[in-house]
Scaffold this active site. Structure first.
Site, PDB file in Angstrom:
ATOM      1  N   LYS A  58       0.857  -1.185   0.000  1.00 23.48           N
ATOM      2  CA  LYS A  58       0.000   0.000   0.000  1.00 23.48           C
ATOM      3  C   LYS A  58       0.891   1.232   0.000  1.00 23.48           C
ATOM      4  CE  LYS A  58      -3.552   2.440   2.610  1.00 23.48           C
ATOM      5  NZ  LYS A  58      -4.613   2.319   3.619  1.00 23.48           N
ATOM      6  N   LYS A 114      -2.281  -1.414  -3.723  1.00 26.03           N
ATOM      7  CA  LYS A 114      -3.135  -0.239  -3.637  1.00 26.03           C
ATOM      8  C   LYS A 114      -2.291   1.023  -3.767  1.00 26.03           C
ATOM      9  CE  LYS A 114      -6.114   2.021  -0.333  1.00 26.03           C
ATOM     10  NZ  LYS A 114      -6.578   2.069   1.031  1.00 26.03           N
TER      11      LYS A 114
END
Ligand code: PBG
Length: 329
Positions: free
Chosen positions: A198, A253
């Site tokens: 992420k 992400k």
């Protein structure tokens, strides 16, 4: 064999041939629908920076779950909007058994037992400072103390009946700690989906408006725990560690600006790999479509297809309901 023996366009010349040689397809099965949850029975509020997305109280949320089920989308992901009065420096509301998330999980599982319910394990909706972790006196994120809090939160979600718990906080060591606790509590079949790679991305802006963490966060950044957008090898190390620690599935992400990372992760590990097509990606396409600059349906389906082509098995996307409806036509 070169041209004219090889003509790449032969396979593109007709619709039937294009359908036969298409390598990647999209289906409602590929989607997880993220929803913003309000602590209210009937309220619904639009999110201005995410046209078409609303924060939903219990009844409208259950109505959306009905639509999700009917559309053949396998799961929803819950993101709570926590009242300012419940936010503290130490985020205790994150593991209250009668909190908004456990109550919502119970309500959905009772009405739709077959619908997958995923919860976000991170403290940012519950901290007065909007960070995903607990802070020391100098404002630095305390890794191990935060992990202890995340373990309570994940255990609380699993006890309420969550099918998938998804730590999105990027602390070190949280997957092992959570897995150990889930096993100790007898939650053997709860899926641990790690937001493994992420990035510290500006594409989360509209999400932070939606859950109200932008105001708490102020000018604070998350770059001491979320990854640097310049890094690629590091994503593979993050994923390797989380798999070692007991993650079932992993996530990259954001999605579209990080297709190289999705391809690397899927290629290297071959494990269930998810991508989060985040709020800023959604807002970009919606804004361009609203101006008449892009054909919404075409760019949404092309974007989602591209994320799948890069290697994602599934996609968290705010376009899920629209895309499923378009695919069904
Ligand atoms: C918080 C969290 C964020 C998102 C999902 N979980 C924001 C952040 O890390 O600041 C972003 C999702 C989106 O932008 O759609 N732990």
């Amino acid at each position: 064999m070169p041209y004219p023996m090889t003509r790449m366009r032969r396979s593109r010349a007709t619709d039937f041939a294009r359908r036969l040689v298409r390598e990647t397809r999209l289906a409602p099965d590929d989607f997880i629908y993220p929803v913003f949850v309000l602590d209210h029975e009937t309220a619904r509020e639009p999110v201005p920076s995410m046209p078409g997305v609303e924060r939903l109280g219990r009844d409208p949320l259950l109505a959306v779950c009905e639509q999700v089920t009917a559309a053949g989308i396998p799961a929803v992901a819950l993101f709570p909007v926590i009242e300012a009065s419940l936010k503290t420096d130490t985020a205790e509301a994150a593991w209250a058994d009668d909190g908004l998330v456990p109550r919502t999980v119970q309500a959905i599982k009772q009405r739709f037992p077959g619908l997958g319910v995923m919860t976000d394990v991170a403290l940012d909706p519950y901290t007065s400072h909007g960070q995903d972790g607990l802070l020391d006196a100098d404002g630095r994120i305390l890794n191990d103390e935060t992990v202890a809090a995340l373990v309570h939160q994940a255990a609380c979600h699993a006890a309420a009946g969550a099918d998938i718990v998804a730590p999105s906080d990027m602390m070190d060591g949280r997957i092992a700690a959570i897995r150990e606790r889930l096993e100790a509590d007898g939650h053997r079949d709860v899926i641990l989906l790690s937001y493994a790679a992420k990035y510290a991305s500006a594409f989360y802006g509209p999400f932070r408006d939606a859950v109200g963490s932008a105001a708490s966060l102020g000018t604070g950044g998350k770059e001491t725990y979320q990854m640097d957008p310049g890094n690629r090898d590091e994503a593979l190390r993050e994923v390797a560690l989380d798999l070692d620690e007991g993650a079932d599935w992993v996530m990259v992400k954001p999605g579209l600006p990080y297709l190289d990372i999705i391809a690397d992760v899927k290629g290297e590990f071959g494990v269930p790999t998810f991508a989060y097509n985040v709020s800023g990606e959604y807002a970009m396409l919606k804004a361009a479509a609203a101006n008449g600059w892009l054909d919404e349906r075409k760019v949404v389906l092309e974007s989602l297809l591209s994320i799948r082509r890069a290697g994602a098995d599934g996609i968290l996307t705010y376009h899920a309901l629209d895309a499923a409806a378009w695919l069904a036509e």
